[in-house]
Design an enzyme around this catalytic site. Structure first.
Site: not given
Length: 581
Positions: A295-297
């Protein structure tokens, strides 16, 4: 008519009689000579033959090497135990002593007698293995004929469930089965010795003759983890799973400069000292085996690729209005709307804009994104040598379409492990340099390899600090007294056995490092399927990072870099009498 006269005593064929007598005489001489030879000239032969029927070589057990943390705290030790065995052909006739023996062994009398009778024709059975010395000696004190003992060692794990997934365990024969115990089995296992003894035909010891070969104990192993940090991470993760009623979770903490694993915990876990009710899924080291879409990591890695391309700078702006982007039959959406619809690169990370990240990815291209992600360790082994470690998946396409490029830029379409995610952030924190990862304690600082340009890594460090500290940022990840840098993520879980994603099933993620001005520690947190109180990474995983990082920085005596100005306070004067009181 002439009569035939019979001549007795061999007179008919005298030469045959003489031949038989001669042969019998030679046999007597040969037997007599052999007796003289064995008893006078070669007297050692009979002695040797007798010894062969009574001399035995008994193994001397060798204890397995000790496993410790980086500070010498024991994680796995071998303790002496007694194994009780019996010769059923002897013990079967001692029925009057069975009740006392069964009680001393801690078993039911009916079970004991049934087992003994079913093995009555055998000469060896185990009665009970690995008894503590006091209990084993109590059994032997009964002096039951046909009952014997063997000295062995049993593996004990002082840290219990806290370090179970990392250390692993051994089987009943002290052979590594999981974790470090399996990975370094040849290093840890000892070499048994030999002792020469005299025994009678029933195996009873008559005399201890000599030690033929000394036992060599196994080699000790010092791991890189700090047991204090391991306990803190274990507690922090357990509390988070209880609060949000999550299915599972994992945490990895790395030393940014050396690449050492300071802590690695998973839940659910198990007690390696008592595996009676152990379930297979509890043994899985999720930090190295479970793969997931980050995801956004992954956006800071994508942003590093954009800055390294030279086509983008931190002040450049991207129009993300109206918060959606249509690509064929797919629609990319932003959870948080940007004021005015325009964001600079730091704002894209702060607002976690999928639309903004996608537009940047279209400009630099999918191959540039993939190369940077590969440089930070995605899709590759970490080099830890841990059994069962998975590499995840970093896709490579002959032709990069927009949907694939966009998905990769904001953390979908690839899979990583918690360990890989921690390593990627450790590389960012180490000014773009990659230190070889290690589960063993390192005494000298290892060489590093530049994987991201240093100026790019420093820029991204500053951007991630603002992601935590600016208004609207991930404030739950803040650590009092320190500047920290990091990024949260929330990833939907894929369906098993069908295409697409599960409904209302997420992973909450956070990865970061501190202190921002001189990074020392990198932490990655993964919470699997929180079901109560929310599921966003900034809500669920960020507080875990904050609590663990706060304790770790203080425990390791790392100086604060965000202290408020000290206020000068004038204390009232105290006379000597009051001071003593």
């Amino acid at each position: 008519m002439k009569k035939f006269a019979f001549k007795p005593n061999g007179s008919l064929y005298p030469w045959r009689f003489r031949l038989v007598i001669a042969l019998l005489g030679l046999c007597c001489v040969a037997v007599t000579w052999r007796i003289v030879e064995l008893h006078v000239l070669d007297e050692g032969f009979l002695k040797n033959q007798g010894d062969k029927r009574s001399v035995r070589h008994v193994p001397i057990p060798a204890h397995r090497g000790q496993i410790t943390d980086r500070n010498g705290e024991p994680l796995a030790v071998s303790t002496p135990v007694l194994t009780i065995w019996a010769n059923p052909s002897q013990l079967i006739n001692q029925q009057q002593q069975w009740p006392a023996l069964a009680e001393a062994l801690g078993t039911d009398l009916s079970t004991f007698s049934q087992r003994l009778q079913s093995n009555a024709d055998k000469e060896f059975i185990y009665l009970r293995r690995r008894m503590v010395p006091a209990a084993g000696e109590a059994v032997m004190a009964l002096k039951v004929p046909g009952v014997y003992s063997i000295e062995e060692y049993r593996r004990f794990y002082p840290a219990g469930e806290v370090a179970a997934h990392l250390v692993g365990f051994t089987n009943v024969d002290e052979k590594g089965q999981e974790g470090v115990e399996l990975a370094y089995d040849h290093w840890l296992e000892g070499l048994p010795g030999k002792r020469q003894v005299l025994q009678d035909r029933r195996g009873r010891l008559i005399k201890d003759v000599q030690v033929v070969k000394n036992a060599r104990p196994g080699n000790d192993l010092a791991l890189s983890i700090d047991l204090r940090l391991q306990y803190l991470a274990h507690r922090q993760l357990r509390e988070a799973l209880q609060e949000f009623e999550a299915r599972a979770g994992s945490i990895v903490m790395l030393d940014v400069r050396t690449g050492e694993v300071l802590a690695m915990v998973n839940h659910p876990t198990y007690n390696p000292n008592n595996r009676a009710h152990l379930k297979p899924d509890m043994m899985r080291n999720r930090a190295l085996i479970d793969v997931f879409e980050p995801g956004s990591t992954v956006k800071p890695i994508s942003m590093s690729a954009a800055l390294a391309s030279g086509r983008w700078s931190p002040t450049d702006q991207v129009n993300v209005y109206p918060g959606t982007l249509r690509i064929g039959r797919y629609t990319i959406r932003d959870v948080s709307r940007a004021p005015g619809g325009v964001l600079d690169l730091t704002g894209i990370l702060l607002k976690s804009s999928n639309v903004g990240m996608s537009k940047i990815a279209f400009d630099i291209g999918g191959p540039a994104l993939r190369e940077t992600m590969q440089n930070v360790g995605f899709g590759q082994y970490t080099g830890l040598g841990f059994p069962g470690e998975r590499v995840g998946n970093l896709p490579s396409y002959r032709e990069w379409r927009q949907a694939e490029t966009a998905a990769l830029s904001y953390g979908y379409g690839l899979s990583v492990t918690t360990m890989q995610m921690a390593q990627a952030y450790a590389i960012l924190a180490n000014d773009g340099r990659k230190a070889p990862m290690s589960l063993l304690r390192i005494n000298e600082k290892p060489g590093t390899q530049q994987m991201i340009p240093e100026d790019v890594a420093l820029t991204v460090q500053g951007m991630l600090q603002q992601v935590i500290e600016l208004p609207g940022g991930t404030f739950r990840a803040q650590v009092p007294g320190y500047h920290v840098s990091g990024k949260s993520g929330t990833a939907r879980k894929t369906s098993v056995g069908s295409k697409g994603y599960k409904e209302d099933s997420y992973r909450s993620l956070f990865a970061g490092f501190a202190p921002s001005t001189d990074p020392r520690i990198a932490i990655a947190v993964v919470i699997d399927e929180p079901t109560k109180g929310g599921y966003y990474g900034g809500l669920v995983a960020a507080p875990v990072f904050s609590g663990l990082m706060s304790n770790a920085l203080r425990l390791l005596n790392i100086a604060p870099d965000n202290l408020a100005e000290m206020q000068q306070v004038e204390l009232p004067t105290v006379d000597a009498g009051e001071e003593r009181g």
